[in-house]
Design a protein around this motif. Structure first.
Motif, mmCIF file in Angstrom:
data_model
loop_
_atom_site.group_PDB
_atom_site.id
_atom_site.type_symbol
_atom_site.label_atom_id
_atom_site.label_comp_id
_atom_site.label_asym_id
_atom_site.label_seq_id
_atom_site.Cartn_x
_atom_site.Cartn_y
_atom_site.Cartn_z
ATOM 1 N N SER A 1 15.845 1.068 5.248
ATOM 2 C CA SER A 1 14.508 1.617 5.417
ATOM 3 C C SER A 1 13.827 1.581 4.062
ATOM 4 C CB SER A 1 14.598 3.056 5.925
ATOM 5 O OG SER A 1 13.317 3.616 6.072
ATOM 6 N N ILE A 2 12.501 1.718 4.058
ATOM 7 C CA ILE A 2 11.723 1.674 2.826
ATOM 8 C C ILE A 2 10.844 2.915 2.724
ATOM 9 C CG2 ILE A 2 9.853 0.465 1.631
ATOM 10 C CD1 ILE A 2 10.897 -2.125 2.867
ATOM 11 N N TYR A 3 10.799 3.457 1.506
ATOM 12 C CA TYR A 3 9.900 4.556 1.180
ATOM 13 C C TYR A 3 8.955 4.037 0.105
ATOM 14 C CZ TYR A 3 8.333 9.277 -0.101
ATOM 15 O OH TYR A 3 7.584 10.399 -0.343
ATOM 16 N N VAL A 4 7.647 4.135 0.332
ATOM 17 C CA VAL A 4 6.651 3.635 -0.617
ATOM 18 C C VAL A 4 5.855 4.806 -1.184
ATOM 19 C CG1 VAL A 4 4.667 2.119 -0.938
ATOM 20 C CG2 VAL A 4 6.446 1.487 0.700
ATOM 21 N N ARG A 5 5.897 4.932 -2.512
ATOM 22 C CA ARG A 5 5.156 6.002 -3.192
ATOM 23 C C ARG A 5 4.116 5.375 -4.121
ATOM 24 N NH1 ARG A 5 8.195 10.117 -7.053
ATOM 25 N NH2 ARG A 5 9.654 9.780 -5.375
ATOM 26 N N PRO A 6 2.830 5.657 -3.906
ATOM 27 C CA PRO A 6 1.802 5.129 -4.802
ATOM 28 C C PRO A 6 1.968 5.701 -6.213
ATOM 29 C CG PRO A 6 0.816 6.058 -2.821
ATOM 30 C CD PRO A 6 2.256 6.450 -2.811
ATOM 31 N N LYS A 7 1.678 4.885 -7.219
ATOM 32 C CA LYS A 7 1.764 5.336 -8.602
ATOM 33 C C LYS A 7 0.496 6.056 -9.047
ATOM 34 C CE LYS A 7 5.157 2.056 -10.198
ATOM 35 N NZ LYS A 7 5.547 1.118 -11.259
ATOM 36 N N ALA A 8 -0.564 5.926 -8.279
ATOM 37 C CA ALA A 8 -1.839 6.582 -8.598
ATOM 38 C C ALA A 8 -2.382 7.244 -7.339
ATOM 39 C CB ALA A 8 -2.839 5.556 -9.125
ATOM 40 N N GLN A 9 -3.280 8.191 -7.534
ATOM 41 C CA GLN A 9 -3.947 8.851 -6.405
ATOM 42 C C GLN A 9 -4.600 7.801 -5.516
ATOM 43 O OE1 GLN A 9 -3.737 12.173 -6.350
ATOM 44 N NE2 GLN A 9 -5.033 12.676 -4.637
ATOM 45 N N THR A 10 -4.472 7.959 -4.213
ATOM 46 C CA THR A 10 -5.067 7.000 -3.292
ATOM 47 C C THR A 10 -5.496 7.694 -2.007
ATOM 48 O OG1 THR A 10 -4.733 4.914 -2.100
ATOM 49 C CG2 THR A 10 -2.830 6.355 -2.292
ATOM 50 N N GLU A 11 -6.498 7.131 -1.386
ATOM 51 C CA GLU A 11 -6.952 7.608 -0.077
ATOM 52 C C GLU A 11 -6.276 6.826 1.038
ATOM 53 O OE1 GLU A 11 -9.130 10.172 0.520
ATOM 54 O OE2 GLU A 11 -9.049 10.575 -1.631
ATOM 55 N N GLN A 12 -5.566 5.777 0.676
ATOM 56 C CA GLN A 12 -4.905 4.935 1.676
ATOM 57 C C GLN A 12 -3.811 5.711 2.398
ATOM 58 O OE1 GLN A 12 -3.952 1.641 -1.227
ATOM 59 N NE2 GLN A 12 -4.184 0.502 0.691
ATOM 60 N N LEU A 13 -3.630 5.397 3.668
ATOM 61 C CA LEU A 13 -2.543 5.977 4.454
ATOM 62 C C LEU A 13 -1.351 5.045 4.547
ATOM 63 C CD1 LEU A 13 -4.621 7.501 7.385
ATOM 64 C CD2 LEU A 13 -3.734 8.652 5.344
ATOM 65 N N ASP A 14 -1.628 3.745 4.414
ATOM 66 C CA ASP A 14 -0.552 2.773 4.519
ATOM 67 C C ASP A 14 -0.862 1.536 3.691
ATOM 68 O OD1 ASP A 14 -2.480 1.410 5.976
ATOM 69 O OD2 ASP A 14 -1.349 1.356 7.833
ATOM 70 N N MET A 15 0.097 0.634 3.660
ATOM 71 C CA MET A 15 -0.064 -0.646 2.982
ATOM 72 C C MET A 15 0.814 -1.656 3.704
ATOM 73 S SD MET A 15 3.063 -1.036 1.302
ATOM 74 C CE MET A 15 2.933 -1.812 -0.270
ATOM 75 N N THR A 16 0.644 -2.927 3.405
ATOM 76 C CA THR A 16 1.477 -3.943 4.038
ATOM 77 C C THR A 16 2.354 -4.615 2.993
ATOM 78 O OG1 THR A 16 -0.199 -5.662 3.818
ATOM 79 C CG2 THR A 16 -0.169 -4.421 5.887
ATOM 80 N N MET A 17 3.530 -5.029 3.444
ATOM 81 C CA MET A 17 4.459 -5.793 2.616
ATOM 82 C C MET A 17 5.021 -6.931 3.444
ATOM 83 S SD MET A 17 6.834 -3.455 0.158
ATOM 84 C CE MET A 17 7.328 -2.294 1.406
ATOM 85 N N ASN A 18 5.359 -7.995 2.757
ATOM 86 C CA ASN A 18 5.977 -9.145 3.391
ATOM 87 C C ASN A 18 7.482 -8.877 3.481
ATOM 88 O OD1 ASN A 18 6.042 -11.737 4.508
ATOM 89 N ND2 ASN A 18 6.374 -12.688 2.525
ATOM 90 N N VAL A 19 7.978 -8.676 4.699
ATOM 91 C CA VAL A 19 9.388 -8.332 4.900
ATOM 92 C C VAL A 19 9.992 -9.172 6.023
ATOM 93 C CG1 VAL A 19 9.041 -5.946 4.153
ATOM 94 C CG2 VAL A 19 8.918 -6.482 6.575
ATOM 95 N N LYS A 20 11.309 -9.147 6.052
ATOM 96 C CA LYS A 20 12.039 -9.738 7.176
ATOM 97 C C LYS A 20 12.854 -8.611 7.786
ATOM 98 C CE LYS A 20 15.558 -12.499 6.592
ATOM 99 N NZ LYS A 20 16.523 -13.594 6.448
ATOM 100 N N CYS A 21 12.570 -8.291 9.039
ATOM 101 C CA CYS A 21 13.331 -7.253 9.727
ATOM 102 C C CYS A 21 14.691 -7.797 10.126
ATOM 103 C CB CYS A 21 12.562 -6.726 10.945
ATOM 104 S SG CYS A 21 11.194 -5.658 10.499
#
Length: 104
Positions: A38-58
């Motif tokens: 599983s992946i946990y993504v933590r922004p390094k700066a304040q953001t209004e975003q709720l999500d982001m996309t990454m190129n992955v292979k499930c």
């Protein structure tokens, strides 16, 4: 059972028993032997975003593709690999967690 590496069916059912931080994406990132994580993504700066996309292979896929990841939460996706992207770690800290014992 108290043997190293044994994960009971109960604990393996949705529990993270090994984790670490992705330190480089110069090349695709994966765990040994194709162990899903599983992946946990933590922004390094304040953001209004709720999500982001990454190129992955499930875990059950043959190719990489973009997938959404909620920020500041563990993803339910069973990821086998994160695609190379040298710029993503400039904006986010990315952690991996697995339901299997992992030696990296």
């Amino acid at each position: 059972m108290k043997q190293k590496g044994y994960i009971s069916e109960f604990i393996n059912g949705g529990r993270i028993v090994a984790h670490g931080q992705v330190k480089s994406l110069d090349n695709p990132f994966s765990l040994p032997d194709g162990i899903p994580f599983s992946i946990y993504v933590r922004p390094k700066a304040q953001t209004e975003q709720l999500d982001m996309t990454m190129n992955v292979k499930c875990w059950q896929e043959k190719v990489f593709s973009d997938a959404p990841f909620t920020l500041n939460d563990w993803s339910p996706l069973a990821v086998e690999a994160i695609g190379a992207d040298v710029s993503i770690l400039d904006r986010y800290d990315i952690f991996w967690g697995s339901g299997s014992a992992v030696e990296v």
